[in-house]
Design a protein around this motif. Structure first.
Motif, short mmCIF file in Angstrom:
data_model
loop_
_atom_site.label_atom_id
_atom_site.label_comp_id
_atom_site.label_asym_id
_atom_site.label_seq_id
_atom_site.Cartn_x
_atom_site.Cartn_y
_atom_site.Cartn_z
N SER A 70 0.82 -1.22 0.00
CA SER A 70 0.00 0.00 0.00
C SER A 70 0.85 1.27 0.00
CB SER A 70 -0.94 0.00 1.21
OG SER A 70 -0.22 -0.14 2.42
N ILE A 71 2.10 1.18 0.49
CA ILE A 71 2.98 2.35 0.50
C ILE A 71 3.25 2.86 -0.92
CG2 ILE A 71 5.16 1.06 0.40
CD1 ILE A 71 6.33 3.11 2.38
N LEU A 72 3.12 1.95 -1.90
CA LEU A 72 3.40 2.32 -3.29
C LEU A 72 2.28 3.14 -3.91
CD1 LEU A 72 4.69 -1.15 -4.56
CD2 LEU A 72 6.03 0.70 -3.53
N ASN A 73 1.11 3.16 -3.26
CA ASN A 73 -0.06 3.79 -3.86
C ASN A 73 0.00 5.32 -3.87
OD1 ASN A 73 -1.10 1.23 -4.21
ND2 ASN A 73 -2.29 1.28 -2.31
N ASN A 74 0.83 5.88 -3.00
CA ASN A 74 0.88 7.35 -2.93
C ASN A 74 2.30 7.82 -2.61
OD1 ASN A 74 0.11 10.04 -2.90
ND2 ASN A 74 -0.68 9.97 -0.79
N LEU A 75 3.24 7.51 -3.51
CA LEU A 75 4.61 7.96 -3.28
C LEU A 75 4.72 9.47 -3.34
CD1 LEU A 75 6.79 5.36 -5.26
CD2 LEU A 75 6.38 5.49 -2.79
N GLU A 76 3.87 10.08 -4.17
CA GLU A 76 3.89 11.54 -4.26
C GLU A 76 3.56 12.16 -2.91
OE1 GLU A 76 1.89 15.17 -6.89
OE2 GLU A 76 1.38 13.08 -7.33
N GLY A 77 2.57 11.59 -2.24
CA GLY A 77 2.21 12.06 -0.91
C GLY A 77 3.29 11.76 0.11
N LEU A 78 3.93 10.60 -0.04
CA LEU A 78 5.00 10.20 0.88
C LEU A 78 6.15 11.20 0.86
CD1 LEU A 78 6.27 7.94 2.75
CD2 LEU A 78 7.28 7.02 0.66
N PHE A 79 6.52 11.61 -0.36
CA PHE A 79 7.66 12.50 -0.49
C PHE A 79 7.28 13.98 -0.49
CE2 PHE A 79 9.44 8.66 -2.73
CZ PHE A 79 10.42 8.39 -1.78
N GLY A 80 5.97 14.25 -0.62
CA GLY A 80 5.52 15.63 -0.82
C GLY A 80 5.98 16.60 0.25
N GLY A 81 5.81 16.25 1.50
CA GLY A 81 6.20 17.16 2.57
C GLY A 81 7.40 16.66 3.35
N GLY A 82 8.18 15.79 2.73
CA GLY A 82 9.27 15.15 3.46
C GLY A 82 8.77 13.87 4.09
N VAL A 83 9.61 12.86 4.07
CA VAL A 83 9.20 11.54 4.56
C VAL A 83 9.00 11.57 6.08
CG1 VAL A 83 9.90 9.12 4.77
CG2 VAL A 83 10.39 10.38 2.66
N ASP A 84 7.87 11.04 6.53
CA ASP A 84 7.59 11.00 7.97
C ASP A 84 8.66 10.23 8.72
OD1 ASP A 84 5.26 12.39 7.60
OD2 ASP A 84 3.95 10.62 7.65
N GLN A 85 8.90 10.65 9.95
CA GLN A 85 9.87 9.95 10.79
C GLN A 85 9.45 8.50 11.02
OE1 GLN A 85 12.85 11.25 11.76
NE2 GLN A 85 13.32 9.17 12.46
N SER A 86 8.14 8.26 11.05
CA SER A 86 7.66 6.89 11.28
C SER A 86 8.10 5.95 10.17
CB SER A 86 6.13 6.87 11.41
OG SER A 86 5.53 7.34 10.21
N VAL A 87 8.14 6.48 8.92
CA VAL A 87 8.60 5.66 7.79
C VAL A 87 10.08 5.35 7.94
CG1 VAL A 87 8.92 5.61 5.27
CG2 VAL A 87 6.83 6.58 6.25
N LYS A 88 10.87 6.37 8.32
CA LYS A 88 12.31 6.16 8.50
C LYS A 88 12.59 5.21 9.67
CE LYS A 88 13.27 10.68 8.15
NZ LYS A 88 14.04 11.94 8.07
N ASP A 89 11.78 5.34 10.73
CA ASP A 89 11.95 4.42 11.87
C ASP A 89 11.64 2.98 11.44
OD1 ASP A 89 12.63 6.53 13.50
OD2 ASP A 89 10.65 6.70 14.44
#
Length: 210
Positions: A70-89
């Motif tokens: 499901s993470i692939l469904n909105n990569l634009e949103g993922l990167f749009g405002g900078g990747v959330d810390q939760s994703v990096k964690d």
């Protein structure tokens, strides 16, 4: 999309490379080169871990419960405002599980090959790992993989299949089992790109219309 070459050359791959580049402030060429070496290395480490029934079950459980694509469904949103810390964690947790005590070695080798500092490499890997796992999770669903043998075949297929994948896996395992300086990463990337050794820059230039 079935393999890493397909990922890197697809619109989603361009989005991944440009998004990660924006996250770290590096060029798309630099970032793409790191991902070209790093993604097959991570996948090879996952394949090695999944060679035991326990490892395969752990990977399949992670793919079913959290990394279903499901993470692939909105990569634009993922990167749009900078990747959330939760994703990096989440990525940091994946890397710790997949690479274990070899994580620093991998980061140092990629740093030597790319000229980026290790903290930037660590960020790239943390962002890329959940996306790679999402890609594998999507393939798992599409191919209805539900056992260790199927998982091995899935990962092998995504690495290119046949003799090429076996050679690549052997290189990756020898790298992970040694204290090498990273020179092997050229060969790993070459196999990931279908034998285009030294052509990483050219391939990436083609991706971005250069």
């Amino acid at each position: 999309m079935s393999g890493l070459v397909d990922l890197l050359s697809s619109p989603m791959g361009k989005q991944l490379i440009s998004g990660v580049a924006g996250q770290t402030g590096n060029s798309t060429d630099q970032t793409g080169s790191v991902l070209t070496m790093a993604l097959p290395l991570l996948m090879g480490a996952m394949k090695k871990n999944a060679s035991t029934p326990e490892g395969a079950q752990g990977l399949m459980s992670a793919l079913s419960n959290k990394h279903d694509g499901s993470i692939l469904n909105n990569l634009e949103g993922l990167f749009g405002g900078g990747v959330d810390q939760s994703v990096k964690d989440d990525g940091a947790g994946i890397l710790g599980h997949v690479l274990g005590g070899k994580q620093a070695q991998v980061e140092n080798a990629l740093s030597q090959k790319s000229g980026m500092d290790t903290s930037t490499i660590a960020t790239i890997l943390q962002v890329a790992a959940p996306i790679l796992l999402g890609m594998i999770g999507k393939q798992k669903q599409q191919q209805n993989v539900n056992d260790a043998s199927g998982m091995q075949n899935l990962l092998g297929g995504m690495m290119g299949g046949g003799t090429q994948a076996h050679k690549q896996q052997s290189l990756i395992e020898s790298f992970l089992d040694s204290d090498g300086d990273g020179s092997i990463l050229d060969d790993v990337a070459s196999l990931a790109l279908g034998g285009k050794k030294g052509g990483i820059g050219g391939l990436l230039g083609g991706l971005f219309g250069k």
